[in-house]
Design an enzyme around this catalytic site. Structure first.
Site, PDB file in Angstrom:
ATOM      1  N   HIS A 177     -28.596 -51.580   3.223  1.00  0.00           N
ATOM      2  CA  HIS A 177     -27.272 -52.176   3.390  1.00  0.00           C
ATOM      3  C   HIS A 177     -26.456 -51.378   4.406  1.00  0.00           C
ATOM      4  O   HIS A 177     -25.608 -51.935   5.099  1.00  0.00           O
ATOM      5  CB  HIS A 177     -26.528 -52.219   2.046  1.00  0.00           C
ATOM      6  CG  HIS A 177     -26.980 -53.351   1.174  1.00  0.00           C
ATOM      7  ND1 HIS A 177     -26.139 -54.306   0.685  1.00  0.00           N
ATOM      8  CD2 HIS A 177     -28.218 -53.693   0.737  1.00  0.00           C
ATOM      9  CE1 HIS A 177     -26.821 -55.188  -0.026  1.00  0.00           C
ATOM     10  NE2 HIS A 177     -28.090 -54.817  -0.026  1.00  0.00           N
ATOM     11  N   ASP A 225     -19.148 -54.072   1.578  1.00  0.00           N
ATOM     12  CA  ASP A 225     -20.421 -54.627   1.117  1.00  0.00           C
ATOM     13  C   ASP A 225     -20.201 -55.547  -0.086  1.00  0.00           C
ATOM     14  O   ASP A 225     -19.259 -55.361  -0.865  1.00  0.00           O
ATOM     15  CB  ASP A 225     -21.343 -53.470   0.714  1.00  0.00           C
ATOM     16  CG  ASP A 225     -22.761 -53.931   0.513  1.00  0.00           C
ATOM     17  OD1 ASP A 225     -23.564 -53.785   1.456  1.00  0.00           O
ATOM     18  OD2 ASP A 225     -23.077 -54.464  -0.581  1.00  0.00           O
TER      19      ASP A 225
END
Ligand code: UDP
Length: 494
Positions: free
Chosen positions: A21, A124
């Protein structure tokens, strides 16, 4: 880029604590800096080593970008110093403690949002709470998805229609309802949290809700790659979304960027000599002849599987680069891999790269002819960038959905025949046999009619990818529009 008279936007980017990520979100942050936005990335010390190299390079180019380090509360949660991410090396029993550490950091991050006074934040998907904080503080939160529009649409379809509950067995195929294409899967191939509710299912619900209360979402994708799913997703979610990809292509234009990606300065220095070795070897190979075999940053294979891969590669007759990881505490397996490495190096047939490879640099080498990959979303996008087909071998997360895009929708891949989804930190029970791996490699590499058509399609997509990030391209336009909207919001607030 940008008009001198327009206000400069100030942003905060908050990546999740896992390499897969961090890498695309940091690339995205760098993209905003490239477009004249002031960028602060919040991260912990250990996690920042993965990308600080790239930030330093950008900073030296005069871009307004920096990292703000927060200290991971290792001692408070009973973790050894340095364990502060969800990585393949994080022992399974320590994972809940990393979550706990992250939870403890929430007030500090929240107060940074207040004191740094950003005009917007990009966080995120695993930080759903940031949507409420942004709404409270009065600036837009944009959610970063690590996946494809197809994968998110497919998960939404399963959540809504539960087609897997209407089949007789785990291996019976069903169609994912209400999607632009007739995509077939089995119960075993969908993630466990979609198969039957667990804690993660609850988290995903919270994440979805937070997406709806956010300003919008951004994806490392581009319109031409999955246009029908791009439109479909926005429609079913009723949210704004911008495809800004391929981010890796856009911000890593120099070899220095490609070589630095994912390495700390020390690692880059240590790896230099080794890199010169395989690069020289790769440069000596004929065009389109070498396989790149890699399963991303999180993969875990039992030795029985690594042995099958090794034999399949040897039997295929093709040269290869295999990015591989040893399993702790298995001496027999280690010896096998080391002997294999020695043998293929001596015969000039292949290179084993241990742990981490500069993937962007390798993929763009003309000698590379195709990938064997787990269908991690970033790798799918990167393979399209360079116009290469893939033997698809999905493992966990949303990989099986991505495989549908690569094999069934875009028709730029050959499936190895993986049948079973597993958790990212598990070995899984499935062992794909060397014959199956070999067959898929043959179909991709041996010049048949299908292969020629597949290569033509992926080359066309590669052209579209490059076009998407150029002036007037779809991702370029999205970026310009998004920045414009954010500036309008800033002006309205002022
Ligand atoms: N990557 C790399 N070297 C490696 C493994 C991964 O540079 O040895 C990069 C790769 O280029 C991609 C990202 O890390 O950008 C991995 O993301 P992906 O979604 O493909 O897989 P994941 O690691 O999430 O499973």
């Amino acid at each position: 880029m940008g008009n001198q008279n327009e206000p400069k936007l100030k942003s905060i980017f908050l990546p999740f604590l896992s390499t897969s990520h961090i890498i695309p979100l940091v690339d995205m942050a760098r993209l905003f800096a490239l477009h004249g936005v002031d960028v602060t990335i919040i991260s912990t010390k250990h996690n920042s080593t993965i990308f600080q190299n790239s930030i330093d390079l950008d900073s030296s180019r005069g871009r307004s970008i920096r990292t703000h380090i927060i200290e991971f509360p290792a001692a408070k949660v009973g973790l050894p110093v340095g364990i502060e991410s969800f990585s393949v090396n994080t022992p399974k029993e320590m994972t809940p403690k990393v979550y706990m550490g992250l939870f403890l950091l929430q007030p500090e991050i929240e107060s940074l949002f207040e004191t740094l006074e950003p005009d917007f934040i990009v966080t995120d998907m695993f930080f759903p709470w940031t949507a409420d904080v942004a709404n409270k503080l009065g600036f837009p939160r944009i959610m970063f998805h690590g996946a494809s529009y197809l994968a998110r649409s497919a998960a939404h379809s399963v959540e809504l229609f539960a087609p897997h509950l209407k089949t007789e067995s785990d291996t019976e195929k069903f169609v994912l309802p209400e999607l632009p294409d007739e995509l077939e899967m089995t119960r075993l191939q969908i993630p466990d949290w979609l198969r039957s509710p667990n804690q993660y299912t609850d988290l995903m619900k919270v994440i979805k809700e937070s997406e709806r209360t956010s300003f919008g979402s951004v994806f490392n994708s581009f319109y031409e790659l999955e246009s029908e799913y791009y439109d479909h997703y926005k429609k079913v979610m009723g949210t704004k979304s911008w495809g800004l990809g391929p981010v890796s292509l856009w911000v890593n234009q120099d070899d220095s960027d490609k070589a630095a990606r994912g390495y700390s300065k020390e690692q880059e220095r240590e790896k230099k000599e080794e890199q010169e070795g395989w690069l020289k070897w790769l440069n000596s190979k004929t065009e389109c002849s070498v396989l790149y075999v890699s399963f991303g940053s999180m993969n875990k294979f039992p030795y029985s599987q690594l042995v099958e891969i090794a034999h399949a590669l040897e039997d295929s007759g093709h040269d290869f680069i295999w990015v591989v990881r040893k399993n702790e505490g298995n001496e027999e397996g280690d010896v096998f891999l080391e002997e294999f490495e020695k043998k293929v190096k001596e015969s000039g047939k292949g290179y084993l790269i241990w742990g981490w490879a500069p993937q962007l640099l390798i993929l763009e080498n003309p000698a590379i002819g195709g990938l064997v990959s787990h269908c991690g979303w970033n790798t799918v996008v990167e393979s399209v960038n360079v116009g290469l087909p893939t033997v698809t071998w999905p493992l966990f997360a949303e990989h099986f959905f991505n495989e549908k895009l690569v094999v069934d929708v875009l028709k730029i891949g050959v499936p190895v025949g993986a049948k079973e989804w597993r958790n990212w930190n598990e070995f899984g029970s499935e062992v794909v046999k060397r014959e199956e791996i070999g067959n898929a490699i043959r179909l991709m590499m041996d010049g048949g009619e299908e292969e020629v058509a597949m290569r033509k399609r992926v080359k066309e997509l590669s052209v579209e990818a490059k076009r998407a990030v150029q002036v007037g391209g779809s991702s370029y336009n999205n970026m310009v529009e998004l920045i414009k909207e954010l500036k309008e919001i800033k002006l309205a607030r002022v």
